[in-house]
Design an enzyme around this catalytic site. Structure first.
Site, PDB file in Angstrom:
ATOM      1  N   ARG A 184       0.810  -1.211   0.000  1.00 41.68           N
ATOM      2  CA  ARG A 184       0.000   0.000   0.000  1.00 41.68           C
ATOM      3  C   ARG A 184       0.849   1.271   0.000  1.00 41.68           C
ATOM      4  O   ARG A 184       0.321   2.369  -0.188  1.00 41.68           O
ATOM      5  CB  ARG A 184      -0.915   0.044   1.240  1.00 41.68           C
ATOM      6  CG  ARG A 184      -2.183  -0.778   1.180  1.00 41.68           C
ATOM      7  CD  ARG A 184      -3.321  -0.145   0.373  1.00 41.68           C
ATOM      8  NE  ARG A 184      -3.537   1.264   0.619  1.00 41.68           N
ATOM      9  CZ  ARG A 184      -4.294   1.768   1.590  1.00 41.68           C
ATOM     10  NH1 ARG A 184      -4.894   0.970   2.446  1.00 41.68           N
ATOM     11  NH2 ARG A 184      -4.452   3.062   1.709  1.00 41.68           N
ATOM     12  N   LYS A 185       2.154   1.133   0.201  1.00 38.31           N
ATOM     13  CA  LYS A 185       3.026   2.295   0.282  1.00 38.31           C
ATOM     14  C   LYS A 185       3.493   2.713  -1.116  1.00 38.31           C
ATOM     15  O   LYS A 185       3.288   2.008  -2.100  1.00 38.31           O
ATOM     16  CB  LYS A 185       4.217   2.009   1.202  1.00 38.31           C
ATOM     17  CG  LYS A 185       3.810   1.528   2.596  1.00 38.31           C
ATOM     18  CD  LYS A 185       2.853   2.487   3.290  1.00 38.31           C
ATOM     19  CE  LYS A 185       2.582   2.118   4.735  1.00 38.31           C
ATOM     20  NZ  LYS A 185       1.671   0.972   4.903  1.00 38.31           N
TER      21      LYS A 185
END
Length: 379
Positions: A184-185
């Site tokens: 998700r980064k």
């Protein structure tokens, strides 16, 4: 389906992973060392130490500072539960303070009031990639003689202006900064984390603790022309990153400026298209901050049901997430007495949603999301 996030992984990353596999060295090794050196150079840190994820990075940061039972660590409840958990792993007590509703970051004005004789550290979260007020927080930490740890899980590529100079998050301002490379980064190694510091003694402790307290790393042992026997100096952990992950991470680092630029363009598009919608509050980027826009969070009008809005958007093929969680509302922390009012944190969780944002997002995707959200607001 327009996803909430989408990592940009391509042939370069696949080939880097393949080369690491074929090299015969797949655990922590030369690729990890190279990744650490390149990450340190990119953010302007003297030292960077790769680990298995950001949760272990935070725990190592606290362990290296000898924080444990009887100690208090001030942080935001409005963060992924790993922030609070890392404090609890060390036997210390998290002390939650509220957030600034404009940036979703810890309210530095309330931090001072939370300090007691038991306070050993502040963990300041750069929430969703928006830098927190490091100038104020470093001043508080220095004045009170406590450590400042940056939970920079979401902030790779974000920047902050210090004394008129733009610097990347990760250049040491507090004692330690901790990063995540979860999918998700902005950049990812699948799982993975990094600690940066300017203190060589802390870096030495990180490296000792991440590998079972082993006095001689296996890379040194295997490369030595002489037989070496290691000792185990302390009770350590297995918090290592693999060379396969690091090889992917090195390629991701090369993409970071491009990824941040593209996300900032998407965020600007959201701001322009959503800025005039009555009752919708957009995230604020302070003049001294440049966010990587790891997430784009909007506050809904109070009259709208958060889950209902999210379901309506999902029915139209748009994935969203609810506002960032509050750790004090979860079972492991609900029974604790909380000394400070956390109203803004709770409102942000209950009335905010995260919209899709990723580098590959097209103009058509952006307008589709904006049009769908607009219909929800005015139905």
């Amino acid at each position: 389906m327009i996803p909430i996030a989408l990592p940009l992984l391509a042939h370069e990353e696949a080939e880097a992973a393949r080369a690491a596999v074929l090299s015969g060295w797949v655990s922590q090794g030369p690729q990890v060392t190279a990744f650490e050196q390149e990450f340190a150079a990119l953010v302007g840190a003297p030292f960077a130490c790769a680990v298995s994820n950001c949760t272990t990075a935070l725990q190592l940061a606290l362990a290296a500072l000898d924080i444990g039972p009887g100690d208090e660590v001030i942080t935001a409840s409005h963060s992924f539960i790993a922030t609070a958990n890392s404090i609890r792993y060390q036997g210390a007590t998290p002390v939650f303070v509220d957030i600034d509703p404009e940036t979703y970051n810890i309210d530095s004005a309330q931090v001072m009031d939370a300090i007691t004789h038991r306070t050993r550290a502040i963990i300041a979260v750069h929430q969703m990639g928006i830098p927190c007020d490091l100038a104020a927080l470093t001043a508080i930490a220095k004045r009170r003689g406590i450590a400042l740890i940056e939970d920079a899980a979401c902030a790779a590529g974000s920047e902050i202006s210090i004394d008129g100079e733009w610097e990347r998050i990760g250049k040491p301002h507090g004692r330690i900064a901790c990063f995540s490379f979860h999918p998700r980064k902005v950049i990812t190694t699948g799982e993975g984390g990094m600690l940066t510091t300017a203190d060589p003694e802390l870096d030495r402790k990180f490296r000792l603790l991440r590998q079972h307290g082993m006095s001689i790393p296996d890379t040194v042992r295997h490369g030595s022309p002489q037989v070496l026997f290691e000792d185990y100096l302390v009770v350590g952990y297995n918090f290592r990153m693999t060379d396969i992950q690091a090889a992917v991470g090195r390629k991701q680092l090369e993409r970071l400026p491009e990824l941040v630029a593209r996300r900032r363009a998407v965020a600007l598009g959201y701001a322009e298209l959503l800025g005039n919608l009555e009752g919708l509050r957009l995230p604020a980027e302070p003049a001294w901050a440049r966010s990587n826009w790891q997430s784009y969070c909007v506050r809904l009008p109070d009259r709208l049901d958060q889950k209902g809005v999210m379901q309506t958007l999902l029915d139209q093929g748009i994935a969203t997430r609810r506002g960032i969680m509050c750790a004090h509302r979860e079972a492991p922390y609900a029974a604790e007495s909380h000394r400070h009012q956390l109203r803004q944190s709770e409102l942000a969780q209950d009335h905010s949603i995260l919209l899709p944002i990723y580098a590959q997002m097209t103009e058509d995707d952006l307008r589709y999301v904006v049009n769908a959200l607009t219909r929800v607001l005015y139905r």
